[in-house]
Design an enzyme around this catalytic site. Structure first.
Site, PDB file in Angstrom:
ATOM      1  N   GLY A  11       0.906  -1.301   0.241  1.00 14.33           N
ATOM      2  CA  GLY A  11      -0.070  -0.024  -0.070  1.00 14.33           C
ATOM      3  C   GLY A  11       0.895   1.211  -0.018  1.00 14.33           C
ATOM      4  O   GLY A  11       1.845   1.343   0.648  1.00 14.33           O
ATOM      5  N   ARG A  21      12.963  10.472  -3.519  1.00 15.30           N
ATOM      6  CA  ARG A  21      14.031  11.543  -3.914  1.00 15.30           C
ATOM      7  C   ARG A  21      15.216  11.390  -3.278  1.00 15.30           C
ATOM      8  O   ARG A  21      16.191  11.771  -3.451  1.00 15.30           O
ATOM      9  CB  ARG A  21      13.005  12.892  -3.603  1.00 15.30           C
ATOM     10  N   ARG A  72       1.144  -5.228  -5.175  1.00 17.81           N
ATOM     11  CA  ARG A  72       1.381  -6.123  -4.344  1.00 17.81           C
ATOM     12  C   ARG A  72       1.302  -7.365  -5.154  1.00 17.81           C
ATOM     13  O   ARG A  72       0.458  -7.749  -6.001  1.00 17.81           O
ATOM     14  CB  ARG A  72      -0.326  -6.566  -3.348  1.00 17.81           C
ATOM     15  N   ASP A 103       4.995  -4.319   5.970  1.00 18.87           N
ATOM     16  CA  ASP A 103       5.207  -5.491   6.464  1.00 18.87           C
ATOM     17  C   ASP A 103       5.528  -6.809   5.186  1.00 18.87           C
ATOM     18  O   ASP A 103       6.737  -7.254   5.262  1.00 18.87           O
ATOM     19  CB  ASP A 103       4.367  -6.299   7.326  1.00 18.87           C
ATOM     20  N   THR A 125       4.567   3.064   5.372  1.00 17.22           N
ATOM     21  CA  THR A 125       3.205   2.467   5.401  1.00 17.22           C
ATOM     22  C   THR A 125       2.264   3.356   6.445  1.00 17.22           C
ATOM     23  O   THR A 125       2.909   3.993   7.488  1.00 17.22           O
ATOM     24  CB  THR A 125       2.902   0.949   6.031  1.00 17.22           C
ATOM     25  N   ASP A 127       0.138   2.746   8.275  1.00 21.87           N
ATOM     26  CA  ASP A 127      -0.414   2.053   9.696  1.00 21.87           C
ATOM     27  C   ASP A 127       0.396   2.298  11.052  1.00 21.87           C
ATOM     28  O   ASP A 127      -0.050   1.826  11.974  1.00 21.87           O
ATOM     29  CB  ASP A 127      -0.668   0.628   9.208  1.00 21.87           C
ATOM     30  N   ASP A 129       2.803   0.050  11.671  1.00 19.15           N
ATOM     31  CA  ASP A 129       2.889  -1.190  12.505  1.00 19.15           C
ATOM     32  C   ASP A 129       4.245  -1.942  12.121  1.00 19.15           C
ATOM     33  O   ASP A 129       4.394  -3.019  12.225  1.00 19.15           O
ATOM     34  CB  ASP A 129       1.748  -2.195  11.604  1.00 19.15           C
ATOM     35  N   GLY A 170      -6.085   0.409   9.454  1.00 15.79           N
ATOM     36  CA  GLY A 170      -5.397  -0.239  10.428  1.00 15.79           C
ATOM     37  C   GLY A 170      -5.762  -1.773  10.532  1.00 15.79           C
ATOM     38  O   GLY A 170      -6.563  -1.852  11.369  1.00 15.79           O
ATOM     39  N   ARG A 171      -5.286  -2.637   9.882  1.00 15.90           N
ATOM     40  CA  ARG A 171      -5.641  -3.867   9.646  1.00 15.90           C
ATOM     41  C   ARG A 171      -5.309  -4.741  11.170  1.00 15.90           C
ATOM     42  O   ARG A 171      -5.977  -5.431  11.594  1.00 15.90           O
ATOM     43  CB  ARG A 171      -5.166  -4.751   8.774  1.00 15.90           C
TER      44      ARG A 171
HETATM   45  O1  F6P Z   1      -1.367  -0.105   4.111  1.00  9.49           O
HETATM   46  C1  F6P Z   1      -1.867  -0.861   4.683  1.00  9.49           C
HETATM   47  C2  F6P Z   1      -3.463  -0.530   4.676  1.00  9.49           C
HETATM   48  O2  F6P Z   1      -3.585   0.813   4.678  1.00  9.49           O
HETATM   49  C3  F6P Z   1      -4.606  -0.984   5.723  1.00  9.49           C
HETATM   50  O3  F6P Z   1      -4.641  -0.511   6.815  1.00  9.49           O
HETATM   51  C4  F6P Z   1      -5.741  -1.113   4.770  1.00  9.49           C
HETATM   52  O4  F6P Z   1      -6.378  -2.241   5.339  1.00  9.49           O
HETATM   53  C5  F6P Z   1      -5.092  -1.459   3.499  1.00  9.49           C
HETATM   54  O5  F6P Z   1      -3.697  -0.862   3.233  1.00  9.49           O
HETATM   55  C6  F6P Z   1      -6.104  -1.407   2.173  1.00  9.49           C
HETATM   56  O6  F6P Z   1      -5.039  -1.387   1.107  1.00  9.49           O
HETATM   57  P1  F6P Z   1      -5.786  -1.724  -0.145  1.00  9.49           P
HETATM   58  O7  F6P Z   1      -6.814  -1.485  -0.504  1.00  9.49           O
HETATM   59  O8  F6P Z   1      -4.533  -0.934  -1.196  1.00  9.49           O
HETATM   60  O9  F6P Z   1      -5.487  -3.176  -0.272  1.00  9.49           O
END
Ligand code: F6P
Length: 319
Positions: A11, A21, A72, A103, A125, A127, A129, A170-171
């Site tokens: 993400g 940069r 991804r 991560d 990120t 998050d 995390d 924030g998963r």
């Molecule tokens: O980058 C992590 C995050 O922001 C999470 O908090 C969220 O669930 C996820 O990305 C959603 O990202 P995408 O819709 O790009 O899979």
């Protein structure tokens, strides 16, 4: 080190451009050739690399998103994909790789480093995390966006004496909810790290109004519960009908704050200097203002601890 590459993966987050940069300009300053990989690990497997010069990273420090784009990539999760990625870098004579991401991106960087590619990870990120850094690139901006949204919601909620549930990203990590909740005076903060009881949450909301509050705000991290489910439970228990706002990907866009730009610039330059020193397989971070490196292996196998003191403080102050 004569030649390095940089990629953004997973993400996106605000400040990734500032980090790219910094990597590019710091490398060129030290006489190192630098290549940008388009679309993360997928781009690496597609051999989609281009040489970057000083001007290729002009006018991006203030922009959200990532000029290198991101993806991804399932293929890169396989041993075959990782070996092919390492091979492509070797064939191109690239000695080092800077990976900016979360991560999943770190897992890939870890594998590449074990295959002999000198690798540095930068925590990118929203998050927050990633352990062994106080902050990740993008977190500060995301929190600012949430706080701004809650300020706006508060105006209309107060006028109508309504309650509001704000679902934030924030998963697995509740830091966005925690920091934004504390900064905006939310009455309740729900995060994946702290178990909660829906009856208590409902009663607390009802109590807020009984104690003379003119609004009541719950900030919930998506990894803890869905806002709609919390609202349904509160309506069932107490008859209150909270309005739900899901902030979604708004949190990942827009201009990075100065904190994120400074963090990204420092970390990007640091990663290049560490590669020049021959370091590899490390995550760059910042702890109490100091730049630090930690083995990526340790980082991916450690869960970031949650700041319970700050959580308790937020609840104490919002009585
Ligand atoms: O980058 C992590 C995050 O922001 C999470 O908090 C969220 O669930 C996820 O990305 C959603 O990202 P995408 O819709 O790009 O899979």
């Amino acid at each position: 080190v004569k030649s390095i590459a940089v990629l953004t993966s997973g993400g996106d987050s605000q400040g990734m451009n500032a980090a790219v940069r910094a990597v590019v300009r710091s490398a060129i300053f030290h006489g190192i050739e630098v290549y940008g990989v388009q679309r993360g690990y997928q781009g690496l497997l597609n051999n989609d690399l281009r040489q970057m010069d000083l001007r290729s990273v002009g006018d991006i420090i203030q922009r959200g998103g990532t000029i290198l784009q991101t993806a991804r990539c399932k293929e890169f999760m396989t041993a075959e994909g990782q070996e092919r990625g390492a091979e492509i870098l070797r064939e191109r004579g690239i000695d080092g790789l800077v990976v900016i991401g979360g991560d999943g991106s770190y897992q890939g960087a870890n594998k590449l480093s074990k295959l002999g590619i000198k690798t540095m990870g930068l925590p990118g990120t929203i998050d927050n995390d990633i352990p062994f850094t106080d902050f990740t690139i993008g977190f500060d901006t995301a929190v600012s966006i949430v706080v701004d949204a809650i300020n706006k919601l508060r105006d209309t909620m107060t006028s109508h004496e309504r309650s509001s549930i704000v679902e934030v990203m924030g998963r697995h990590c509740g830091d966005i909810a925690l920091y934004a909740g504390l900064a905006s005076g939310a009455e309740t903060i729900l995060v994946p790290e702290v178990p909660f009881d829906l009856n208590e949450v409902s009663n607390r909301m009802a109590d807020n109004f009984r104690h003379g509050k003119r609004h009541s705000i719950i900030v919930v991290a998506e990894g803890a519960a869905r806002g709609e489910d919390i609202a349904a439970a509160i309506t069932k228990n107490n008859g209150i009908e909270p309005r739900v706002t899901v902030l979604g990907h708004i949190q990942r866009g827009g201009a990075p704050t100065h904190n994120d730009r400074v963090l990204a610039s420092r970390l990007g330059d640091f990663a290049v200097r560490k590669l020049m020193e021959g370091d590899s397989g490390k995550s760059c971070g910042i702890i109490k203002g100091e730049l630090v490196v930690t083995d990526i292996d340790t980082v991916v196998n450690t869960k970031k601890s949650f700041n319970m003191d700050m959580y308790d403080l937020a609840l104490r102050l919002s009585q």
